[in-house]
Motif scaffolding. Structure first.
Motif, PDB file in Angstrom:
ATOM      1  N   PRO A 152       0.840  -1.211   0.000  1.00  0.00           N
ATOM      2  CA  PRO A 152       0.000   0.000   0.000  1.00  0.00           C
ATOM      3  C   PRO A 152       0.867   1.250   0.000  1.00  0.00           C
ATOM      4  O   PRO A 152       2.086   1.171   0.221  1.00  0.00           O
ATOM      5  N   PRO A 153       0.277   2.411  -0.265  1.00  0.00           N
ATOM      6  CA  PRO A 153       1.078   3.641  -0.299  1.00  0.00           C
ATOM      7  C   PRO A 153       1.805   3.861   1.028  1.00  0.00           C
ATOM      8  O   PRO A 153       1.200   3.785   2.095  1.00  0.00           O
ATOM      9  N   PRO A 154       3.115   4.146   0.971  1.00  0.00           N
ATOM     10  CA  PRO A 154       3.869   4.374   2.211  1.00  0.00           C
ATOM     11  C   PRO A 154       3.824   5.828   2.648  1.00  0.00           C
ATOM     12  O   PRO A 154       3.257   6.689   1.972  1.00  0.00           O
ATOM     13  N   GLN A 155       4.473   6.093   3.774  1.00  0.00           N
ATOM     14  CA  GLN A 155       4.658   7.440   4.298  1.00  0.00           C
ATOM     15  C   GLN A 155       6.158   7.684   4.471  1.00  0.00           C
ATOM     16  O   GLN A 155       6.932   6.739   4.659  1.00  0.00           O
ATOM     17  N   ARG A 156       6.552   8.946   4.427  1.00  0.00           N
ATOM     18  CA  ARG A 156       7.958   9.310   4.649  1.00  0.00           C
ATOM     19  C   ARG A 156       8.212   9.470   6.140  1.00  0.00           C
ATOM     20  O   ARG A 156       7.445  10.129   6.846  1.00  0.00           O
ATOM     21  N   HIS A 157       9.298   8.878   6.642  1.00  0.00           N
ATOM     22  CA  HIS A 157       9.647   8.979   8.062  1.00  0.00           C
ATOM     23  C   HIS A 157      11.087   9.455   8.212  1.00  0.00           C
ATOM     24  O   HIS A 157      11.943   9.170   7.365  1.00  0.00           O
ATOM     25  N   ALA A 178      -6.891  -1.418  -1.556  1.00  0.00           N
ATOM     26  CA  ALA A 178      -6.182  -0.231  -1.080  1.00  0.00           C
ATOM     27  C   ALA A 178      -4.837  -0.030  -1.769  1.00  0.00           C
ATOM     28  O   ALA A 178      -4.143   0.956  -1.491  1.00  0.00           O
ATOM     29  N   LEU A 179      -4.446  -0.930  -2.665  1.00  0.00           N
ATOM     30  CA  LEU A 179      -3.168  -0.781  -3.355  1.00  0.00           C
ATOM     31  C   LEU A 179      -3.209   0.411  -4.314  1.00  0.00           C
ATOM     32  O   LEU A 179      -4.275   0.788  -4.809  1.00  0.00           O
ATOM     33  N   PRO A 180      -2.065   1.001  -4.593  1.00  0.00           N
ATOM     34  CA  PRO A 180      -2.041   2.094  -5.581  1.00  0.00           C
ATOM     35  C   PRO A 180      -2.568   1.626  -6.932  1.00  0.00           C
ATOM     36  O   PRO A 180      -2.392   0.469  -7.330  1.00  0.00           O
ATOM     37  N   ALA A 181      -3.208   2.546  -7.644  1.00  0.00           N
ATOM     38  CA  ALA A 181      -3.741   2.254  -8.971  1.00  0.00           C
ATOM     39  C   ALA A 181      -2.622   2.352 -10.009  1.00  0.00           C
ATOM     40  O   ALA A 181      -1.543   2.891  -9.733  1.00  0.00           O
ATOM     41  N   PRO A 182      -2.849   1.849 -11.220  1.00  0.00           N
ATOM     42  CA  PRO A 182      -1.867   2.070 -12.294  1.00  0.00           C
ATOM     43  C   PRO A 182      -1.787   3.557 -12.639  1.00  0.00           C
ATOM     44  O   PRO A 182      -2.761   4.290 -12.473  1.00  0.00           O
ATOM     45  N   PRO A 183      -0.641   4.026 -13.128  1.00  0.00           N
ATOM     46  CA  PRO A 183      -0.538   5.436 -13.508  1.00  0.00           C
ATOM     47  C   PRO A 183      -1.408   5.752 -14.715  1.00  0.00           C
ATOM     48  O   PRO A 183      -1.777   4.867 -15.492  1.00  0.00           O
ATOM     49  N   ARG A 184      -1.756   7.028 -14.846  1.00  0.00           N
ATOM     50  CA  ARG A 184      -2.533   7.502 -15.987  1.00  0.00           C
ATOM     51  C   ARG A 184      -1.973   8.859 -16.416  1.00  0.00           C
ATOM     52  O   ARG A 184      -1.114   9.417 -15.715  1.00  0.00           O
ATOM     53  N   PRO A 185      -2.391   9.392 -17.560  1.00  0.00           N
ATOM     54  CA  PRO A 185      -1.770  10.630 -18.057  1.00  0.00           C
ATOM     55  C   PRO A 185      -1.800  11.792 -17.075  1.00  0.00           C
ATOM     56  O   PRO A 185      -0.850  12.588 -17.022  1.00  0.00           O
ATOM     57  N   ASP A 186      -2.877  11.905 -16.277  1.00  0.00           N
ATOM     58  CA  ASP A 186      -2.970  13.026 -15.344  1.00  0.00           C
ATOM     59  C   ASP A 186      -2.515  12.672 -13.932  1.00  0.00           C
ATOM     60  O   ASP A 186      -2.650  13.486 -13.013  1.00  0.00           O
ATOM     61  N   PHE A 187      -1.987  11.473 -13.749  1.00  0.00           N
ATOM     62  CA  PHE A 187      -1.537  11.035 -12.416  1.00  0.00           C
ATOM     63  C   PHE A 187      -0.415  10.014 -12.618  1.00  0.00           C
ATOM     64  O   PHE A 187      -0.662   8.837 -12.829  1.00  0.00           O
ATOM     65  N   GLY A 188       0.806  10.489 -12.556  1.00  0.00           N
ATOM     66  CA  GLY A 188       1.957   9.628 -12.774  1.00  0.00           C
ATOM     67  C   GLY A 188       3.207  10.474 -12.871  1.00  0.00           C
ATOM     68  O   GLY A 188       3.220  11.654 -12.481  1.00  0.00           O
TER      69      GLY A 188
END
Length: 268
Positions: free
Chosen positions: A94-99, A173-183
């Motif tokens: 799933p999407p991580p966080q920066r620590h 809850a996993l990240p989706a595949p990239p798309r032209p407006d999100f990647g």
């Protein structure tokens, strides 16, 4: 995280073995920072794949790692070689966080998390017993290596609605595949930097970029900047293979206030 290295070299703390379970989930393994178990759901599909999760119930204040833990941690690992009729197991994240723990910046989770795992059976029409040796780091002010053997008969309770719901939610809850407006779009860099331009919905301050060091690559924390109104991440390449790989790519995740995407980048 230098403290993790010290503990791994000097202590066997966190080693343990679970007793076999007669259900589609293993028993909990208890550690100082929380509990760990495996959960599976349903019968294998036509390709012999069984979906499951590594369920990590962290105590408040404790953290664990993403697929790339930085320069001193350990990513979650799973070895299914003691299993019966199980050919492989692969984590998704799933999407991580920066620590930032004072030693360095790294990617992970500061809340209970279910890491999706896909088990592939050697023969889909034959019984399987999953015997998984699991290794991960769980951290508070110091990091403690947790190692345990978790055992499941995935067919023994394949219709368990609670297990099915947990596994379904984790994969959803996993990240989706990239798309032209999100990647991301890779920009020209050099031997020591990876540079990407990010497109995403929502607030730029909420966006973050994570790239996993694999195939002998090691990356530092990305630096943020603006170029032509676009958010740019410049990632230091701390180490790299002597020869650039020609197959596959590097896993990345781009997070935003409105979700996350993941994909592969060409090797820099």
């Amino acid at each position: 995280m230098q403290s993790l290295k010290i503990l791994m070299l000097c202590s066997a703390f966190g080693l343990g073995t679970s007793i076999p379970a007669s259900a589609s989930s293993s028993i909990w393994y208890n550690s100082e920072g929380g509990q760990v178990r495996l959960v599976t759901s349903g019968k294998p599909d036509e390709a012999g794949r069984v979906q499951g999760v590594l369920d990590i119930a962290l105590k408040p204040g404790w953290k664990t790692y993403w697929r790339d833990p930085g320069d001193a941690g350990v990513p979650p690992q799973i070895d299914i070689s003691p299993s019966t009729n199980v050919a492989s197991a692969a984590f998704s994240f799933p999407p991580p966080q920066r620590h930032d723990d004072g030693y360095g910046k790294w990617a992970g989770y500061d809340h209970p998390v279910s890491l999706p795992v896909t088990f592939t059976l050697s023969a889909a029409d034959q019984p399987a017993i999953i015997v998984a040796d699991v290794f991960l780091g769980i951290c508070e002010t110091i990091c403690i290596p947790v190692q345990t053997r978790l055992t499941i008969d995935p067919a023994s309770d394949a219709d368990n609605a609670k297990d099915a719901a947990q596994v379904k939610a984790a994969f959803a809850a996993l990240p989706a595949p990239p798309r032209p407006d999100f990647g991301v779009n890779v920009l020209p860099g050099d031997h020591e930097t990876l540079i990407v331009e990010a497109s995403f919905p929502g607030d730029p301050e909420a966006a973050d970029f994570f790239v996993a060091g694999e195939r002998d690559y090691m990356f530092g924390a990305p630096l943020r900047s603006q170029k032509d109104g676009k958010l740019v991440f410049t990632v230091p390449i701390l180490d790299r293979p002597s020869t650039t790989p020609t197959d596959g790519g590097l896993h990345y995740t781009l997070t935003s206030a409105d979700g996350a995407v993941e994909g592969l980048l060409p090797f820099p």
